[in-house]
Motif scaffolding. Structure first.
Motif, PDB file in Angstrom:
ATOM      1  N   LYS A 100       0.828  -1.200   0.000  1.00 41.88           N
ATOM      2  CA  LYS A 100       0.000   0.000   0.000  1.00 41.88           C
ATOM      3  C   LYS A 100       0.861   1.248   0.000  1.00 41.88           C
ATOM      4  O   LYS A 100       0.488   2.275  -0.572  1.00 41.88           O
ATOM      5  CB  LYS A 100      -0.902   0.013   1.240  1.00 41.88           C
ATOM      6  CG  LYS A 100      -1.988  -1.046   1.228  1.00 41.88           C
ATOM      7  CD  LYS A 100      -2.825  -0.934   2.495  1.00 41.88           C
ATOM      8  CE  LYS A 100      -3.930  -1.977   2.519  1.00 41.88           C
ATOM      9  NZ  LYS A 100      -4.715  -1.907   3.769  1.00 41.88           N
ATOM     10  N   ALA A 101       1.971   1.191   0.665  1.00 35.49           N
ATOM     11  CA  ALA A 101       2.860   2.346   0.759  1.00 35.49           C
ATOM     12  C   ALA A 101       4.292   1.845   0.755  1.00 35.49           C
ATOM     13  O   ALA A 101       4.567   0.679   1.010  1.00 35.49           O
ATOM     14  CB  ALA A 101       2.572   3.136   2.025  1.00 35.49           C
ATOM     15  N   PHE A 102       5.202   2.766   0.448  1.00 32.38           N
ATOM     16  CA  PHE A 102       6.613   2.407   0.388  1.00 32.38           C
ATOM     17  C   PHE A 102       7.378   3.207   1.415  1.00 32.38           C
ATOM     18  O   PHE A 102       7.366   4.436   1.395  1.00 32.38           O
ATOM     19  CB  PHE A 102       7.154   2.689  -1.013  1.00 32.38           C
ATOM     20  CG  PHE A 102       8.611   2.357  -1.176  1.00 32.38           C
ATOM     21  CD1 PHE A 102       9.569   3.350  -1.139  1.00 32.38           C
ATOM     22  CD2 PHE A 102       9.005   1.046  -1.360  1.00 32.38           C
ATOM     23  CE1 PHE A 102      10.915   3.044  -1.289  1.00 32.38           C
ATOM     24  CE2 PHE A 102      10.344   0.721  -1.506  1.00 32.38           C
ATOM     25  CZ  PHE A 102      11.304   1.722  -1.473  1.00 32.38           C
ATOM     26  N   ASP A 103       8.042   2.498   2.323  1.00 27.57           N
ATOM     27  CA  ASP A 103       8.874   3.186   3.314  1.00 27.57           C
ATOM     28  C   ASP A 103      10.252   2.553   3.370  1.00 27.57           C
ATOM     29  O   ASP A 103      10.907   2.554   4.410  1.00 27.57           O
ATOM     30  CB  ASP A 103       8.201   3.172   4.695  1.00 27.57           C
ATOM     31  CG  ASP A 103       7.927   1.757   5.179  1.00 27.57           C
ATOM     32  OD1 ASP A 103       7.378   1.618   6.277  1.00 27.57           O
ATOM     33  OD2 ASP A 103       8.251   0.801   4.451  1.00 27.57           O
ATOM     34  N   GLY A 104      10.674   2.033   2.230  1.00 30.48           N
ATOM     35  CA  GLY A 104      11.992   1.433   2.151  1.00 30.48           C
ATOM     36  C   GLY A 104      11.908   0.050   1.540  1.00 30.48           C
ATOM     37  O   GLY A 104      10.863  -0.603   1.596  1.00 30.48           O
ATOM     38  N   VAL A 105      13.010  -0.359   0.982  1.00 30.95           N
ATOM     39  CA  VAL A 105      13.051  -1.678   0.353  1.00 30.95           C
ATOM     40  C   VAL A 105      12.863  -2.756   1.419  1.00 30.95           C
ATOM     41  O   VAL A 105      13.451  -2.691   2.500  1.00 30.95           O
ATOM     42  CB  VAL A 105      14.395  -1.885  -0.369  1.00 30.95           C
ATOM     43  CG1 VAL A 105      14.524  -3.322  -0.861  1.00 30.95           C
ATOM     44  CG2 VAL A 105      14.518  -0.917  -1.530  1.00 30.95           C
ATOM     45  N   SER A 106      12.042  -3.722   1.096  1.00 29.11           N
ATOM     46  CA  SER A 106      11.853  -4.833   2.015  1.00 29.11           C
ATOM     47  C   SER A 106      11.641  -6.116   1.228  1.00 29.11           C
ATOM     48  O   SER A 106      10.951  -6.125   0.207  1.00 29.11           O
ATOM     49  CB  SER A 106      10.653  -4.600   2.933  1.00 29.11           C
ATOM     50  OG  SER A 106      10.440  -5.732   3.774  1.00 29.11           O
TER      51      SER A 106
END
Length: 125
Positions: A100-106
């Motif tokens: 849903k959202a991007f807060d860093g590569v995972s």
């Protein structure tokens, strides 16, 4: 309702190539990320690659570097996974997933909110 629909899998001989597609509907994923995972028979599902929808930056599992390429088409709301020089060890169900959202590569499956049903890739020797 968000849907991810994978396609492009099939039976291919070792050394061949495939391009998997994942068509997203129900929302756009600008500002987030999408990824590919795979699950081989008798094994846990594992991360393959991910792409940041906004800038197209990519990240690959070490085992995917060199033969796998993830890309996206913003206009079609579709993500692709190109696999070259296929090996029998690539045999797996390949899943598309979206955040849903991007807060860093995972690479963690738990951060992906939506999943497709998977497409089977079988590589014969």
């Amino acid at each position: 309702q968000v849907q991810l629909v994978e396609s492009g899998g099939g039976l291919v001989q070792a050394g061949g190539s495939l391009r998997l597609s994942c068509a997203a509907s129900g929302r756009t994923f600008s500002g987030s990320a999408m990824g590919w995972f795979r699950q081989a028979p008798g094994k846990e599902r594992e991360f393959v690659a991910t792409i940041n929808w906004s800038d197209g930056s990519t990240y690959y599992a070490d085992s995917s570097k060199g033969r796998f390429t993830i890309s996206r088409d913003n206009a079609k709301n579709t993500v692709y996974l190109q696999i070259n020089s296929l090996k029998p060890g690539d045999t797996a169900v390949y899943y598309c997933a979206a955040r849903k959202a991007f807060d860093g590569v995972s690479t963690a499956q738990r951060v992906y909110d939506y999943w497709g049903q998977g497409t089977q890739v079988t590589v014969s020797s």
